[in-house]
Design a protein around this motif. Structure first.
Motif, PDB file in Angstrom:
ATOM      1  N   ASN A 116       0.766  -1.291   0.181  1.00  0.00           N
ATOM      2  CA  ASN A 116       0.018  -0.065  -0.025  1.00  0.00           C
ATOM      3  C   ASN A 116       0.666   1.210   0.144  1.00  0.00           C
ATOM      4  O   ASN A 116       0.259   2.367   0.184  1.00  0.00           O
ATOM      5  N   SER A 117       2.191   1.012   0.110  1.00  0.00           N
ATOM      6  CA  SER A 117       2.865   2.250   0.051  1.00  0.00           C
ATOM      7  C   SER A 117       4.343   2.004   0.122  1.00  0.00           C
ATOM      8  O   SER A 117       4.898   0.699  -0.082  1.00  0.00           O
ATOM      9  N   GLY A 118       5.441   3.105  -0.103  1.00  0.00           N
ATOM     10  CA  GLY A 118       6.659   2.763  -0.365  1.00  0.00           C
ATOM     11  C   GLY A 118       7.314   2.064   0.857  1.00  0.00           C
ATOM     12  O   GLY A 118       8.250   1.328   0.779  1.00  0.00           O
ATOM     13  N   SER A 119       6.935   2.573   1.886  1.00  0.00           N
ATOM     14  CA  SER A 119       7.532   1.946   3.064  1.00  0.00           C
ATOM     15  C   SER A 119       7.177   0.305   3.302  1.00  0.00           C
ATOM     16  O   SER A 119       8.023  -0.458   3.595  1.00  0.00           O
ATOM     17  N   GLU A 120       5.817  -0.036   2.987  1.00  0.00           N
ATOM     18  CA  GLU A 120       5.595  -1.348   2.991  1.00  0.00           C
ATOM     19  C   GLU A 120       6.318  -1.995   1.762  1.00  0.00           C
ATOM     20  O   GLU A 120       6.613  -3.134   1.879  1.00  0.00           O
ATOM     21  N   SER A 121       6.532  -1.348   0.712  1.00  0.00           N
ATOM     22  CA  SER A 121       7.376  -2.032  -0.401  1.00  0.00           C
ATOM     23  C   SER A 121       8.639  -2.481   0.215  1.00  0.00           C
ATOM     24  O   SER A 121       9.007  -3.698   0.012  1.00  0.00           O
ATOM     25  N   VAL A 122       9.222  -1.373   0.892  1.00  0.00           N
ATOM     26  CA  VAL A 122      10.737  -1.695   1.365  1.00  0.00           C
ATOM     27  C   VAL A 122      10.693  -2.734   2.272  1.00  0.00           C
ATOM     28  O   VAL A 122      11.417  -3.619   2.205  1.00  0.00           O
ATOM     29  N   ASP A 123       9.680  -2.736   3.268  1.00  0.00           N
ATOM     30  CA  ASP A 123       9.368  -3.839   4.387  1.00  0.00           C
ATOM     31  C   ASP A 123       9.212  -5.137   3.741  1.00  0.00           C
ATOM     32  O   ASP A 123       9.931  -6.310   3.897  1.00  0.00           O
ATOM     33  N   GLY A 150      20.032   8.036   2.729  1.00  0.00           N
ATOM     34  CA  GLY A 150      19.079   7.510   2.009  1.00  0.00           C
ATOM     35  C   GLY A 150      17.569   7.554   2.775  1.00  0.00           C
ATOM     36  O   GLY A 150      17.648   7.571   3.954  1.00  0.00           O
ATOM     37  N   TYR A 151      16.682   7.483   1.756  1.00  0.00           N
ATOM     38  CA  TYR A 151      15.160   7.373   2.604  1.00  0.00           C
ATOM     39  C   TYR A 151      14.411   6.295   1.966  1.00  0.00           C
ATOM     40  O   TYR A 151      14.192   6.131   0.763  1.00  0.00           O
ATOM     41  N   HIS A 152      14.190   5.630   3.012  1.00  0.00           N
ATOM     42  CA  HIS A 152      13.441   4.249   2.298  1.00  0.00           C
ATOM     43  C   HIS A 152      11.887   4.212   3.421  1.00  0.00           C
ATOM     44  O   HIS A 152      11.430   2.978   3.192  1.00  0.00           O
ATOM     45  N   GLY A 153      11.389   5.178   3.684  1.00  0.00           N
ATOM     46  CA  GLY A 153      10.252   5.067   4.545  1.00  0.00           C
ATOM     47  C   GLY A 153      10.025   5.173   6.000  1.00  0.00           C
ATOM     48  O   GLY A 153      11.365   5.417   6.474  1.00  0.00           O
ATOM     49  N   SER A 154       9.151   4.945   6.528  1.00  0.00           N
ATOM     50  CA  SER A 154       8.830   5.320   8.084  1.00  0.00           C
ATOM     51  C   SER A 154       8.381   4.192   8.729  1.00  0.00           C
ATOM     52  O   SER A 154       8.421   4.442  10.049  1.00  0.00           O
ATOM     53  N   GLY A 223      19.664   0.921  -2.625  1.00  0.00           N
ATOM     54  CA  GLY A 223      19.898   2.240  -3.016  1.00  0.00           C
ATOM     55  C   GLY A 223      18.842   3.003  -3.864  1.00  0.00           C
ATOM     56  O   GLY A 223      18.438   2.277  -4.722  1.00  0.00           O
ATOM     57  N   GLU A 224      18.402   4.170  -3.570  1.00  0.00           N
ATOM     58  CA  GLU A 224      17.688   4.943  -4.598  1.00  0.00           C
ATOM     59  C   GLU A 224      18.484   5.304  -5.688  1.00  0.00           C
ATOM     60  O   GLU A 224      19.557   5.703  -5.581  1.00  0.00           O
ATOM     61  N   PRO A 225      18.156   5.119  -7.013  1.00  0.00           N
ATOM     62  CA  PRO A 225      18.938   5.328  -7.947  1.00  0.00           C
ATOM     63  C   PRO A 225      19.409   6.858  -7.982  1.00  0.00           C
ATOM     64  O   PRO A 225      20.497   7.203  -8.074  1.00  0.00           O
ATOM     65  N   CYS A 256      17.161  -1.662  -6.091  1.00  0.00           N
ATOM     66  CA  CYS A 256      16.836  -0.349  -6.250  1.00  0.00           C
ATOM     67  C   CYS A 256      15.563   0.172  -5.693  1.00  0.00           C
ATOM     68  O   CYS A 256      14.521  -0.661  -5.924  1.00  0.00           O
ATOM     69  N   ASP A 257      15.481   1.356  -4.862  1.00  0.00           N
ATOM     70  CA  ASP A 257      14.352   1.729  -4.364  1.00  0.00           C
ATOM     71  C   ASP A 257      13.814   2.958  -5.423  1.00  0.00           C
ATOM     72  O   ASP A 257      14.297   4.115  -5.375  1.00  0.00           O
ATOM     73  N   GLU A 258      12.798   2.518  -6.149  1.00  0.00           N
ATOM     74  CA  GLU A 258      12.252   3.251  -7.246  1.00  0.00           C
ATOM     75  C   GLU A 258      10.834   4.098  -6.995  1.00  0.00           C
ATOM     76  O   GLU A 258      10.236   4.632  -7.768  1.00  0.00           O
ATOM     77  N   VAL A 259      10.682   4.204  -5.576  1.00  0.00           N
ATOM     78  CA  VAL A 259       9.595   4.838  -4.933  1.00  0.00           C
ATOM     79  C   VAL A 259       9.340   6.489  -5.232  1.00  0.00           C
ATOM     80  O   VAL A 259       7.957   6.728  -6.024  1.00  0.00           O
ATOM     81  N   ILE A 260      10.464   6.999  -5.733  1.00  0.00           N
ATOM     82  CA  ILE A 260      10.303   8.378  -6.353  1.00  0.00           C
ATOM     83  C   ILE A 260      10.727   8.465  -7.738  1.00  0.00           C
ATOM     84  O   ILE A 260      10.128   8.971  -8.673  1.00  0.00           O
ATOM     85  N   CYS A 261      11.796   7.819  -7.998  1.00  0.00           N
ATOM     86  CA  CYS A 261      12.409   7.639  -9.475  1.00  0.00           C
ATOM     87  C   CYS A 261      11.403   6.934 -10.569  1.00  0.00           C
ATOM     88  O   CYS A 261      11.416   7.265 -11.676  1.00  0.00           O
ATOM     89  N   ALA A 285       6.017   2.811  -5.507  1.00  0.00           N
ATOM     90  CA  ALA A 285       4.635   3.084  -4.799  1.00  0.00           C
ATOM     91  C   ALA A 285       4.145   4.518  -5.548  1.00  0.00           C
ATOM     92  O   ALA A 285       4.621   4.518  -6.657  1.00  0.00           O
ATOM     93  N   LYS A 286       3.963   5.495  -5.150  1.00  0.00           N
ATOM     94  CA  LYS A 286       3.885   6.880  -5.379  1.00  0.00           C
ATOM     95  C   LYS A 286       3.115   6.945  -6.942  1.00  0.00           C
ATOM     96  O   LYS A 286       2.209   6.892  -6.941  1.00  0.00           O
ATOM     97  N   GLY A 287       4.274   7.147  -7.891  1.00  0.00           N
ATOM     98  CA  GLY A 287       3.907   7.149  -9.390  1.00  0.00           C
ATOM     99  C   GLY A 287       3.147   6.183  -9.899  1.00  0.00           C
ATOM    100  O   GLY A 287       2.453   6.468 -10.971  1.00  0.00           O
TER     101      GLY A 287
END
Ligand code: PMP
Length: 458
Positions: A116-123, A150-154, A223-225, A256-261, A285-287
């Protein structure tokens, strides 16, 4: 509407705890009430029109106000509002979306897992990677390597994977089995090197960490690209290919964490495509739904997918809303539009290059702005004390916030990440709107330099 502003603010202050906010300070000031949006513009309850240079939280790729997405959601809610995908069931929307995602992804990504979210994708990725290694007979490979800043969620996993120390301080993070290396920030860390040399050196910090932990214990590098929330840190072109080489050498999964990219932000469908590398998994997630509904997905490459399918048995992980039919229907309409309306292609060929040229032309000339950078429709610059010496301001972040506050007052949303000023507008932004956005931003930066840095009267 106007007369309601105070009432909404009061209700909000009385009952709502905001994310990433100091509630006491916010309540004293009062939150801005956003009431509607169209294209790249927001309106607040006072009737002010605001340019959203951040696409919400880097997510409204398709722009606001798409009635066709609302129609899709309505139809799907009427037909099948919800059913789960746990117990030998699926739904047409999740099946169709999965096929579409395999089409837009680079070759070799035939499977996705929904969140449901970027954080959950990372978990999900963290648990999946560990489960993969244990399924293929290497249960000791558990450690994940992330990067400082780096940022991978909360969530506990996402915040641990990220390298935001101010997040780690709240709640005893990172959890065991997650370690970090320095970020590939050339401006700060690469002073005596060329960017190319620095890219290789920064990648080798990962190799050092692998050797320190022991390759037989390392599961993945993550890592985020391009680091988004860390301030749009764009690594030199040599970085990712070298990271890939190192991961292959030691048999470590590259994530790769593509949540933003992801989904067109850089002009490519996914950010790693910029660098010609091929991760084993990537998180999104996001886009994926342009923020119209919450949905995320972990794209799983062939190696891990086959390992899990052939040897993994039950993967004891999932969310009530994994593969939610309404979110999947909206995501499908969104991704179809990003592709078939040529929105991603336009970022790559037209609006991205236009933004990048204008961004450099606009901000390159300020005395206290340096490292003006970007690709596609993600860009940044850094507020600096001395351009010649490449010296940052003292009290990192103070100047960024002061500058951000001027943007906010002038009805322009751009974000401060420390003293990095970043922007990531909806991907549908036109050239005229880019001119409008940058014109307004330039006037704000001029005021920032005059009033905040030089202390002259406003
Ligand atoms: N990963 C990255 C790269 C992100 O930028 C974000 C959010 N900004 C997340 C994960 C977390 O996503 P969410 O807020 O949807 O949980």
């Amino acid at each position: 509407m106007k007369q309601n502003t105070e009432a909404w603010r009061a209700l909000d202050a009385a009952h709502h705890l905001h994310p990433f906010s100091d509630t006491k300070g916010l309540n004293a000031q009062g939150a801005r009430v956003i009431t509607r949006a169209e294209g790249i513009y927001l309106w607040d309850s006072e009737g002010n029109q605001i340019i959203d240079g951040m696409a919400g939280l880097w997510c409204v790729n398709i722009g606001y106000g798409r009635k066709d997405l609302a129609e899709v959601a309505k139809r799907q809610m009427e037909e099948l509002a919800y059913y789960n995908t746990f117990f030998k069931t699926t739904n047409p929307q999740v099946a169709e979306l999965s096929k579409l995602l395999a089409e837009v992804a680079p070759e070799g990504f035939e499977h996705v897992f929904y969140t449901n979210s970027g954080s959950e994708s990372v978990d999900t990725m963290i648990r999946m990677v560990r489960h993969y290694w244990s399924s293929v007979g290497k249960p000791e490979k558990k450690v994940l390597i992330g990067r400082w800043n780096g940022y991978h969620g909360s969530t506990i996993g996402g915040a641990s994977m990220g390298g935001m120390t101010y997040m780690h301080e709240q709640g005893d993070l990172p959890i065991p089995g997650i370690v970090h290396v320095e970020q590939p920030w050339y401006y700060k860390h690469g002073k005596d090197m060329t960017p190319e040399e620095f890219g290789l050196a920064a990648a080798r910090w990962i190799e050092d960490k692998i050797l320190e932990v022991g390759a037989d214990k390392v599961a993945a590098f993550v890592g985020e690209p391009i680091q988004g929330a860390g301030g749009v840190i764009i690594p030199p072109a040599t970085y990712w290919p070298e990271v890939e080489r190192i991961c292959r050498k030691y048999d470590i999964l590259m994530v790769c964490d593509e949540v933003i990219c992801g989904f067109g932000r850089t002009g490519q469908w996914f950010g790693h495509e910029l660098y010609g590398v091929k991760p084993d998994l990537f998180t999104t997630a996001k886009g994926l739904s342009s923020g119209y509904l919450p949905i995320g997905a972990v794209f799983v490459g062939e190696r891990v997918a086959q390992g899990l399918i052939e040897h993994g048995g039950d993967f004891n992980h999932g969310f009530t809303y994994s593969g939610h039919p309404v979110c999947c229907a909206v995501a499908r309409a969104n991704v179809t539009a990003l592709r078939d309306e040529g929105i991603v292609a336009r970022v790559r060929e037209e609006t991205g290059p236009y933004m990048q040229a204008k961004w450099r032309e606009t901000f390159g000339q300020f005395d206290h702005v340096d490292d003006v950078r970007g690709v596609g429709l993600i860009q940044a610059f850094t507020l600096v004390k001395d351009k010649q010496k490449r010296e940052l301001f003292d009290n990192w972040g103070t100047m960024g916030l002061a500058c951000r506050d001027i943007f906010f007052r002038e009805n322009l949303i751009m974000r401060a990440c420390g003293d990095h000023i970043v922007a990531a507008p909806p991907l549908v932004i036109s050239k005229r709107e880019i001119d409008e956005m940058l014109g307004r931003a330039a006037r704000c930066v001029e005021e920032f330099e005059r009033v905040v840095v030089r202390g002259q009267p406003g």
